[in-house]
Design a protein around this motif. Structure first.
Motif: not given
Length: 565
Positions: A495, A490-491, A474-475, A470-471, A500, A428, A431-432
């Protein structure tokens, strides 16, 4: 086994209070949890009742496709990376009856989606239909018809019926009438659009007496979705078509050479639960989001050839270079003769972080560049098409993510649950967008950082890379789950928004779920989620649910009334 023909009314009677062989047939699909089974029955009854209301008490067949989750292996399916797929109990149901001609009439139980009716032979009769599928769907007339109703659910229905007919050109397909219903949240990263496509494709094929093996079915449904303008991979279809009750499927996918015969099936240990967390944000792949979603997939489509050219320039042995055709082949374990992990970090240092498309054309010998660019961005308005792409960050993410996904089932089977959770969370981080303090997050992939990692002997799986799908919302949910005691989070899916996943010990899962509900109820959550108002009590209550893996997609087959087995 095919369903013995039953009328819609008989279906309703059988599913009202199923017992005996009928109940056992349903439990083989959904498991024995009474609450889950009643949810599924309620959905089926609602779909069938709507069928009777719209089409009468006709004979019908019922096809289903579950949703899906991916515990590890994000964004790597288009280039042969490993995945860890499970089905999800919520699903799409298609109750259909064949028609004698080419008419297709499909109704959705959700009034948000208008009834769709079309005759598919008009489109299938075009000269381009007899050729390659990609040439057909990129023909200006076909693209124009799709773009004229961009975002309409009817594009998926047309794509499914046309893809089924295209796969069996020697047969004269007929149409069908039916009702579609589901409880997969649209845009929530559980892949409701793919579940719709799988169910409708199966219905069209089933009504015309044809069937396909899993690999051909995965590719055919992918083709159906590409008709709509999407350019996704094969992971969602694979999860729904290969999955099994209470199973996780570990598999590497490469659409050009798809072979799932080596898929590894792993039972989730009884001590663990997977929490599915709905952020109540909807991912809609349109406009700029289509470009963002597709940009890194486009980079992946060139990455192997770029990696081969860079390795040749470094003097790597020709036989080794020729074997590099997918992300797992860039694993340190595959490059031991030239230095393993150090060779991977050295390769990445040679690859630009970002590069203009024109510069990319000059730096590397990529004769297919323009064709691939059109394949991925041909449906995007010219002024919105990207003029540059990132290379190093996504490639590092892809190599490391495939490694994480390959190691994940080993950690589960060895009961090293802490390691399994860490693999999820590290993925994740690739993607963060923001860290736990709300500040911008970006993993360091500079030449200096990569040299340091190589010197320290860092395992590639612990390098997040940079994919950035991600966004902030989601984080925030990932961080809330980890703070509450989740082993990893994790997503899942593409994403941007949606869902999640949190891997939890069974004894802690309710505590994590409560923490998630509290986070979603917090005053700042509407701002993170781009909502005008706080979530309702019902939305908060259903924000975190435990995943129950059901059987793979297919036709629901139950005994006829009065039949003894």
């Amino acid at each position: 086994m095919h369903q013995e023909t039953l009328s819609a009314g008989t279906w309703l009677n059988q599913l009202e209070h199923p017992t005996g062989t009928v109940r056992r047939a349903l439990e083989n699909i959904y498991g024995t949890d009474a609450a889950i089974l009643e949810e599924r029955l309620a959905l089926m009854r609602r779909v069938i009742a709507r069928f009777i209301e719209r089409f009468g008490d006709r004979d019908l067949r019922i096809f289903r496709s579950p949703g899906r989750i991916n515990l590890r292996g994000m964004h790597v399916d288009t280039h042969g990376g490993y995945l860890n797929l499970m089905t999800h109990q919520r699903e799409i149901i298609a109750a259909v009856s064949p028609e004698p001609d080419d008419a297709v009439n499909l109704v959705n139980v959700n009034p948000r989606f208008e009834e769709v009716s079309f005759h598919f032979k008009e489109m299938a009769g075009r000269p381009a239909f007899a050729g390659e599928w990609l040439r057909f769907i990129t023909h200006p007339d076909v693209q124009g018809a799709v773009l004229a109703q961009r975002g309409h659910w009817g594009n998926y229905l047309q794509g499914c019926v046309l893809s089924a007919q295209h796969r069996f050109p020697e047969r004269r397909f007929t149409g069908m009438s039916g009702v579609i219903g589901g409880d997969l949240t649209r845009g929530a990263a559980l892949s409701s659009s793919t579940a719709l496509s799988v169910a409708v494709f199966l219905a069209s094929a089933g009504c015309n007496g044809v069937s396909m093996g899993p690999d051909d079915l995965i590719l055919a449904v992918k083709d159906a979705e590409w008709y709509t303008g999407a350019r996704g991979g094969t992971s969602d279809q694979a999860a729904m078509i290969l999955g099994g009750e209470s199973e996780m499927v570990n598999v590497a996918l490469l659409a050009e050479k798809l072979d799932t015969s080596g898929a590894r099936r792993v039972s989730l240990p009884p001590e663990l639960r997977v929490l599915v967390i709905n952020s109540h944000t909807e991912r809609s792949l349109s406009g700029a989001q289509v470009v963002d979603y597709t940009r890194n997939r486009f980079a992946y489509s060139l990455a192997m050839e770029i990696a081969r050219q860079e390795l040749r320039a470094q003097g790597a042995p020709a036989p080794l270079v020729e074997k590099i055709d997918r992300l797992p082949s860039l694993s340190p374990s595959k490059l031991t003769e030239i230095g393993g992990a150090k060779a991977v970090f050295g390769l990445l240092r040679r690859i630009p972080g970002a590069i203009e498309i024109d510069a990319l054309r000059k730096r590397y010998d990529l004769p297919q560049l323009d064709h691939v660019y059109t394949q991925y961005f041909g449906t995007v308005p010219e002024e919105a098409r990207p003029t540059s792409i990132d290379l190093r960050g996504p490639l590092l993410f892809g190599i490391a993510e495939s490694e994480r996904a390959q190691l994940f089932p080993d950690a589960l089977e060895m009961e090293d649950f802490v390691r399994a959770g860490r693999l999820m969370s590290t993925g994740h981080d690739g993607d963060r967008r923001i860290n736990a303090s709300g500040e911008p997050y970006r993993y360091d992939i500079s030449d200096t950082a990569l040299s340091r990692l190589a010197t320290e002997g860092m395992g590639i799986e612990w390098c997040p890379g940079i994919y950035g799908a991600s966004s902030p919302v989601l984080d925030a949910l990932v961080d809330a789950a980890l703070e509450a005691g989740a082993l990893g989070a994790s997503l899942t899916g593409a994403g941007i928004a949606g869902t999640v996943l949190a891997l939890c010990l069974e004894k802690n899962v309710e505590m994590v779920a409560e923490a998630i509900r509290a986070r979603i109820a917090a005053p700042d959550y509407p701002r993170l989620a781009n909502r005008d108002a706080p979530l309702s009590d019902d939305e908060i209550a259903c924000a975190a649910t435990i995943n129950h893996a059901t059987a793979h997609a297919g036709e629901i087959v139950i005994p006829a009334a009065g039949r003894v087995e």
